[in-house]
Structure formats: C-alpha cells, structure tokens
Design an enzyme around this catalytic site. Structure first.
Site, short mmCIF file in Angstrom:
data_model
loop_
_atom_site.label_atom_id
_atom_site.label_comp_id
_atom_site.label_asym_id
_atom_site.label_seq_id
_atom_site.Cartn_x
_atom_site.Cartn_y
_atom_site.Cartn_z
N HIS A 1 0.87 -1.18 0.00
CA HIS A 1 0.00 0.00 0.00
C HIS A 1 0.90 1.23 0.00
O HIS A 1 1.52 1.56 1.01
CB HIS A 1 -0.90 -0.02 1.24
CG HIS A 1 -1.84 -1.20 1.24
ND1 HIS A 1 -2.22 -1.85 2.37
CD2 HIS A 1 -2.45 -1.82 0.19
CE1 HIS A 1 -3.06 -2.84 2.04
NE2 HIS A 1 -3.20 -2.84 0.73
N HIS B 1 3.22 -2.50 6.95
CA HIS B 1 2.11 -1.60 6.57
C HIS B 1 1.98 -0.43 7.54
O HIS B 1 2.68 -0.35 8.54
CB HIS B 1 0.80 -2.39 6.61
CG HIS B 1 0.62 -3.33 5.46
ND1 HIS B 1 -0.23 -3.08 4.43
CD2 HIS B 1 1.21 -4.53 5.20
CE1 HIS B 1 -0.18 -4.09 3.56
NE2 HIS B 1 0.69 -4.98 4.00
N GLU C 1 1.44 4.14 2.59
CA GLU C 1 1.93 3.78 3.92
C GLU C 1 3.46 3.91 3.93
O GLU C 1 4.20 2.92 4.03
CB GLU C 1 1.43 2.38 4.29
CG GLU C 1 -0.10 2.35 4.37
CD GLU C 1 -0.72 0.95 4.29
OE1 GLU C 1 -1.95 0.87 4.19
OE2 GLU C 1 0.04 -0.04 4.33
N GLU D 1 1.72 -3.44 11.46
CA GLU D 1 1.02 -2.18 11.21
C GLU D 1 1.61 -1.11 12.11
O GLU D 1 1.71 -1.28 13.33
CB GLU D 1 -0.48 -2.32 11.52
CG GLU D 1 -1.21 -3.31 10.63
CD GLU D 1 -1.56 -2.77 9.25
OE1 GLU D 1 -1.36 -1.55 9.01
OE2 GLU D 1 -2.04 -3.56 8.40
ZN ZN Z 1 -1.61 -1.49 4.31
#
Ligand code: ZN
Length: 372
Positions: free
Chosen positions: A164, A257, A167, A333
């Site tokens: 992504h 992420h 990010e 994350e």
């Molecule tokens: Zn992500």
C-alpha cells in the site's frame, strides 16, 4: 505574490478547489482507476508572512475517514524534518493552519518516502559487502521490483513493504532494517546473517508510490488482495515476489504496513488459514510477546480482530505465505498517528522511530530464529 499550490512531483497528491484570501480549499485525488484515496502531499509557496487555513474538503469520503479524528498533518520546511501540526476534522473536512515564516512549506499525510530516495537506498545497500541485488520483475509503469538479499543461513526470511504505497512508514522501516542488517559490528544482524538468508523488498508498489496513491498500483489494484492468483496484467508486483518466494521457500515473513486509525504499533497473524495448528500459531504469538517486552514502541492490546477458524482471506499475503509455505508470517502495522503508549507530541510516529522499531524486530527475530 499569489499563493501557489503544487503536487506535480514524485508522490505528490492534491487538487486545488478554490483559493479565497487566506483560505485554501483542496481535494485529495483518487488512486488511478480506483475509488481509494487518503494520501496527500503538496507544496505551498508565495505566502510568506501570512497564515493560511487549508481545508481538505473531501476528507470525509476517504478510504478510512474514521481514521481522521485524532490525526495530525505533517509539515516540513526542508523536506527532511516533518513535524505534526494541529489538525481538525469536522463536517467531512480536514483543516489545519500554517503561519508562513518561510517562502515554501510542504504538507503530507505522513513523512514521504520518494522513489528517488528508494533508488538512493537500493544503491547504497547494494554496494555493501555480502549483499546481492536482484530485480524480481517490473511494474505496469516499467519500474523495477527491487530485492536485496544477504546472509547464507538455511532459514529463509522475507521482509517486504509498501504493498500500500501511501503507507510510507513501511519504507522508513525497511531503510532501518537494511541499515542494521549491513552493519558489520551489529551482533543481532551477524546472528541473522549466519543462520538465515534474508530477502528484503523495500517497496512492492513503486507505481502507486510515484503516482501519489494511497492503496493501489497503476491499474487501481490493491496488491494485498492478489496473493492467491496474481497476474501479469493486474498485479505483476505480487507475481514477481511470490515466484521468488516459491524458488527460495519461506520460514519467516513480515509484511510491513501503516494503519490509518489505530494509534499503536501492532502485528496481525494468520488465524483462520486451512492448515492452522496451535503450534504454528504459537510461534507467531511468541514473536509478538518477545517484541513487546523488547521495546516500548510495541504493544499487544490494540489490533485487528482475528479471523474465525477456516475464514482466513488467502488473497492477503500473510495468510497466503503462512498457508503456502508453513511460514511464521505476520503483518506489521504502524500508525499514521502515534504509538500512544510512548507518544511524541512534536513528531508523532516518525521515520526515526520506524527505523528503531525495525532494529527491535530484527533483534527479536535473531533471538527466536532457532525455534522457527
Ligand atoms: Zn496497508
């Protein structure tokens, strides 16, 4: 002098709706061929001595609008130091003010990580002794998928980031990981290089990165939903990395992420995969526990809900890699906001802290690798 707003550069994203006196109304541009948007990055000039109010009018329609409350915009005068600035979210608009003591200022959702910086990183690390660089494939825009490999041990470790592209904290993390792994005197890194072969892909989505996307590649595809059946037409980035994993095998994998809403660092595992066993899962839980005891920048209380037995989404990389290889796989994350348990009012979650967390993740892995 008139106010000049510009996002026509690597990873830029903004559209001017209206400029009225000291008020600048903006919109974030959707990812190409997609409805996702939330990443913004622009430059403002021509306002020295004035205080401007910026309003992002379409913030309420962003992919994770529930992430805006408690979020603070990042501002930089030199494109190196990015500080938080007071930000409001009301009536679907995100707003912040800036007093211009300088000619130019930059604003972004998080400290950007440009493709130029990516190439600087790849060049620097590829020159280090014991490092092999491979181009695993190419994106739809023709950019390379870079992989840096080091160590000669039997365990196959894969760390990959920025599926992504908005990010950016994920590539700051990779920069920290690569610097530590190539540091000759680092004990943890030396242990890892002896016991493992480490494959690092610092940016899996160069097209989305350069285009200023939040979540998708040049075809508007979310790469972290492509791992079951990646294709040359839709998701060559995933196909390239998964093929390389098939060739090496995978024992440990971390997919890096950022999360828009949760103000903390956390890990997500692979609950719900068809081949789940408690013994397999326990290796992941043990890693998370060890990381939490190793650094105040990690915690175990906040995170995503676990998938129910048999309900894992195998199109997501962590589940696919855990199922396909029996790997201890996980998604890291990091917050767009801050790690509230160890908050920093000035910078929030920041590039320096991303890099420090990468160091802690690698040392934790070094301590557990024999059991994986
Ligand atoms: Zn992500």
């Amino acid at each position: 002098m008139s106010i000049d707003i510009c996002a026509a550069f690597d990873s830029g994203n903004i559209r001017v709706v209206d400029i009225d006196g000291d008020r600048v109304d903006l919109e974030i541009v959707q990812d190409h061929k997609s409805e996702f948007y939330q990443w913004f990055h622009f430059r403002a000039a021509g306002a020295k001595g004035r205080t401007l109010t910026f309003r992002i009018l379409n913030a309420g329609g962003a992919a994770y609008a529930f992430g805006w409350p408690g979020y603070k915009t990042r501002v930089s005068l030199d494109r190196e130091v990015w500080r938080q600035t007071e930000t409001d979210y009301a009536d679907g608009a995100l707003s912040f003010t800036h007093r211009f003591d300088s000619d130019v200022a930059w604003f972004a959702y998080f400290a950007p990580y440009s493709m130029e910086r990516h190439h600087d990183l790849v060049a620097r690390i590829a020159l280090m002794p014991g490092v092999t660089h491979r181009t695993l494939g190419h994106t739809l825009d023709g950019q390379p998928i870079d992989c840096l490999t080091m160590g000669d041990g039997a365990k196959q470790v894969w760390i990959y980031a920025r599926q992504h592209p908005g990010e950016t904290m994920a590539e700051w993390f990779m920069e920290g990981a690569l610097e530590k792994l190539t540091e000759p005197g680092d004990t943890g890194a030396r242990a890892l290089r002896e016991k493992a072969t480490l494959h690092l892909v610092p940016n899996m989505n160069p097209d989305g990165s350069r285009r200023g996307h939040l979540r998708t590649n040049a075809a508007g595809v979310n790469l972290n939903r492509e791992w079951s059946s990646p294709t040359r037409e839709r998701s060559p980035e995933v196909l390239a990395v998964r093929d390389a994993m098939d060739a090496s095998g995978v024992d440990f994998a971390m997919d890096v992420h950022g999360d828009e809403a949760i103000p903390a660092n956390f890990l997500a595992g692979f609950e719900g995969i068809p081949s789940w066993t408690d013994a397999h899962g326990e290796k992941f839980y043990e890693y998370a526990r060890r990381l939490a005891s190793a650094t105040p920048e990690f915690q175990l209380d906040l995170g995503y809900e676990k998938a129910a037995p048999g309900k894992a989404n195998l199109s997501m990389s962590t589940n696919q890699v855990a199922e396909r290889f029996g790997a201890v796989a996980m998604t890291l994350e990091m917050p767009f906001k801050d790690h509230d348990a160890n908050a920093d009012a000035q910078f929030g979650w920041s590039p320096a802290r991303c890099k420090a967390l990468a160091h802690a993740c690698l040392d934790t892995l070094a301590g557990q690798l024999d059991e994986i």
